[in-house]
Design an enzyme around this catalytic site. Structure first.
Site, PDB file in Angstrom:
ATOM      1  N   SER A  30      74.995  39.347  39.933  1.00  0.00           N
ATOM      2  CA  SER A  30      73.808  39.495  39.084  1.00  0.00           C
ATOM      3  C   SER A  30      73.312  40.926  39.027  1.00  0.00           C
ATOM      4  O   SER A  30      73.029  41.527  40.065  1.00  0.00           O
ATOM      5  CB  SER A  30      72.657  38.637  39.634  1.00  0.00           C
ATOM      6  N   HIS A  61      74.521  38.392  33.332  1.00  0.00           N
ATOM      7  CA  HIS A  61      75.966  38.160  33.471  1.00  0.00           C
ATOM      8  C   HIS A  61      76.613  38.229  32.094  1.00  0.00           C
ATOM      9  O   HIS A  61      76.278  37.445  31.215  1.00  0.00           O
ATOM     10  CB  HIS A  61      76.247  36.789  34.085  1.00  0.00           C
ATOM     11  N   HIS A  83      78.060  29.868  38.410  1.00  0.00           N
ATOM     12  CA  HIS A  83      77.373  29.392  39.613  1.00  0.00           C
ATOM     13  C   HIS A  83      77.330  27.869  39.612  1.00  0.00           C
ATOM     14  O   HIS A  83      77.219  27.248  38.554  1.00  0.00           O
ATOM     15  CB  HIS A  83      75.929  29.929  39.653  1.00  0.00           C
ATOM     16  N   TYR A  85      74.884  26.087  40.508  1.00  0.00           N
ATOM     17  CA  TYR A  85      73.593  25.578  40.021  1.00  0.00           C
ATOM     18  C   TYR A  85      73.541  25.462  38.504  1.00  0.00           C
ATOM     19  O   TYR A  85      72.666  24.797  37.953  1.00  0.00           O
ATOM     20  CB  TYR A  85      72.420  26.450  40.513  1.00  0.00           C
ATOM     21  N   GLU A  86      74.486  26.107  37.813  1.00  0.00           N
ATOM     22  CA  GLU A  86      74.486  25.997  36.354  1.00  0.00           C
ATOM     23  C   GLU A  86      74.940  24.606  35.905  1.00  0.00           C
ATOM     24  O   GLU A  86      74.813  24.265  34.732  1.00  0.00           O
ATOM     25  CB  GLU A  86      75.383  27.071  35.751  1.00  0.00           C
ATOM     26  N   ALA A 113      74.118  39.507  44.403  1.00  0.00           N
ATOM     27  CA  ALA A 113      72.740  39.851  44.739  1.00  0.00           C
ATOM     28  C   ALA A 113      72.287  38.832  45.770  1.00  0.00           C
ATOM     29  O   ALA A 113      72.623  37.654  45.662  1.00  0.00           O
ATOM     30  CB  ALA A 113      71.870  39.762  43.493  1.00  0.00           C
ATOM     31  N   MET A 211      73.480  32.443  46.143  1.00  0.00           N
ATOM     32  CA  MET A 211      73.910  31.199  45.489  1.00  0.00           C
ATOM     33  C   MET A 211      75.330  31.296  44.947  1.00  0.00           C
ATOM     34  O   MET A 211      75.670  30.594  43.995  1.00  0.00           O
ATOM     35  CB  MET A 211      72.935  30.870  44.349  1.00  0.00           C
ATOM     36  N   SER A 212      76.144  32.151  45.548  1.00  0.00           N
ATOM     37  CA  SER A 212      77.487  32.344  44.980  1.00  0.00           C
ATOM     38  C   SER A 212      78.477  32.732  46.070  1.00  0.00           C
ATOM     39  O   SER A 212      78.270  32.469  47.245  1.00  0.00           O
ATOM     40  CB  SER A 212      77.429  33.459  43.923  1.00  0.00           C
ATOM     41  N   ASN A 235      66.098  41.770  47.420  1.00  0.00           N
ATOM     42  CA  ASN A 235      64.720  41.396  47.798  1.00  0.00           C
ATOM     43  C   ASN A 235      64.742  40.919  49.236  1.00  0.00           C
ATOM     44  O   ASN A 235      65.789  40.525  49.748  1.00  0.00           O
ATOM     45  CB  ASN A 235      64.218  40.257  46.898  1.00  0.00           C
ATOM     46  N   HIS A 247      63.627  36.446  39.520  1.00  0.00           N
ATOM     47  CA  HIS A 247      64.923  36.944  39.053  1.00  0.00           C
ATOM     48  C   HIS A 247      64.766  38.372  38.529  1.00  0.00           C
ATOM     49  O   HIS A 247      65.684  39.185  38.616  1.00  0.00           O
ATOM     50  CB  HIS A 247      65.491  36.017  37.969  1.00  0.00           C
TER      51      HIS A 247
HETATM   52  N1  HPA Z   1      67.657  33.797  47.676  1.00  0.00           N
HETATM   53  C1  HPA Z   1      68.733  33.250  47.086  1.00  0.00           C
HETATM   54  N2  HPA Z   1      69.483  33.900  46.211  1.00  0.00           N
HETATM   55  C2  HPA Z   1      69.156  35.170  45.920  1.00  0.00           C
HETATM   56  C3  HPA Z   1      68.048  35.804  46.497  1.00  0.00           C
HETATM   57  C4  HPA Z   1      67.255  35.080  47.421  1.00  0.00           C
HETATM   58  O1  HPA Z   1      66.262  35.570  47.986  1.00  0.00           O
HETATM   59  N3  HPA Z   1      67.998  37.062  45.977  1.00  0.00           N
HETATM   60  C5  HPA Z   1      69.054  37.178  45.133  1.00  0.00           C
HETATM   61  N4  HPA Z   1      69.754  36.034  45.095  1.00  0.00           N
END
Ligand code: HPA
Length: 273
Positions: A30, A61, A83, A85-86, A113, A211-212, A235, A247
């Site tokens: 991402s 993406h 992903h 989750y998609e 990310a 998540m990947s 983050n 996001h």
């Molecule tokens: N949690 C899950 N997935 C993420 C995060 C997070 O804090 N930051 C970027 N992808």
């Protein structure tokens, strides 16, 4: 049509459209897609054109396969990933990696990310992934095993190649970045974690959460491809910082470290052999 035939149809299509035989594969996470612009002598193929590739739905993406060279190393770059989750089947999530493996890559660099859990991680850090924890709730190898792809019970004791970890860490030092290594933990998302969940993940030994990446790493190892991973800490994970997660913050931090990220990949990719 079985999985093997679908993979081979995609491989044949790509070979018809481009002569490059890639040795290193790269998956851009991402907000990190811009690295693909650095590829020289490139051919870009939208996922929509490749047989059996799904459409990409996440902002940040692009959804194309970029073939070409990075400092004379032939590469195949997946600019955008699927992903879980998609809503895709896990087999669809890893399909592009399977195709790259059959195109001929010997190594795969996975980037993502991630939220930083480890106390020493700061937004903007490029963490070298040393290992992973799979809490996606699914394994991409579930179901009948095709022995042509790999063994039923593949070893996962060194998913992230130790030599590659050192290559990335020393490249980071060379360009003046703090070389931090850590464990990446994958959850399915798409909601971010609660502070209680992050305390749990910290207790489990996770340094970063996302998540990947994990399904792709498992599949690459299944097929005998060597794996490297870099998490862009975009983050601090929930509860570690008092700020809400978004996001937008993820893509903004990724954009801020873009130049470091590009320099790092340019240095690392030619050495991943
Ligand atoms: N949690 C899950 N997935 C993420 C995060 C997070 O804090 N930051 C970027 N992808």
């Amino acid at each position: 049509m079985d999985q093997w035939q679908r993979i081979m149809e995609a491989v044949d299509f790509i070979k018809k459209n481009c002569q490059t035989v890639p040795r290193v594969g790269v998956v851009l996470g991402s907000g990190l897609g811009e690295f693909a612009e650095q590829v020289e002598a490139k051919t870009a193929i939208p996922y929509a054109d490749i047989p059996h590739f799904k459409k990409v739905s996440v902002a940040g993406h692009a959804g194309r396969l970029v073939l070409g060279k990075v400092d004379s190393m032939p590469v195949a770059v997946l600019q955008g990933r699927y992903h879980y989750y998609e809503g895709y089947d896990i087999a669809d999530v890893v399909f592009p990696v399977r195709v790259l493996a059959k195109l001929g890559i010997k190594s795969l660099l996975l980037t993502n990310a991630a939220g930083g859990i480890g106390r020493e991680l700061r937004p903007g850090d490029l963490m070298v992934i040393s290992d992973h924890i799979n809490l996606l709730g699914v394994n991409p190898l579930r179901g009948a095993n095709d022995e042509r792809l790999g063994p039923r019970f593949p070893d996962m004791s060194a998913v992230y190649d130790p030599e590659f970890q050192d290559i990335i860490a020393s490249a980071e030092e060379k360009i003046g970045l703090a070389a931090k290594k850590g464990v990446y933990l994958a959850l399915s998302g798409p909601s971010y974690e609660t502070p209680a969940e992050i305390r749990m993940l910290a207790a489990l030994g996770a340094d970063a959460v996302g998540m990947s990446t994990v399904p792709e790493a498992i599949c690459a190892r299944h097929m005998g491809v060597r794996v490297a991973g870099i998490s862009c800490v975009t983050n601090l994970a929930a509860g570690i910082s008092s700020l809400p997660l978004s996001h937008q913050e993820v893509t903004e931090t990724a954009a801020r470290v873009k130049n470091d990220f590009i320099r790092l990949l340019q240095r690392v990719i030619p050495r991943l052999v």
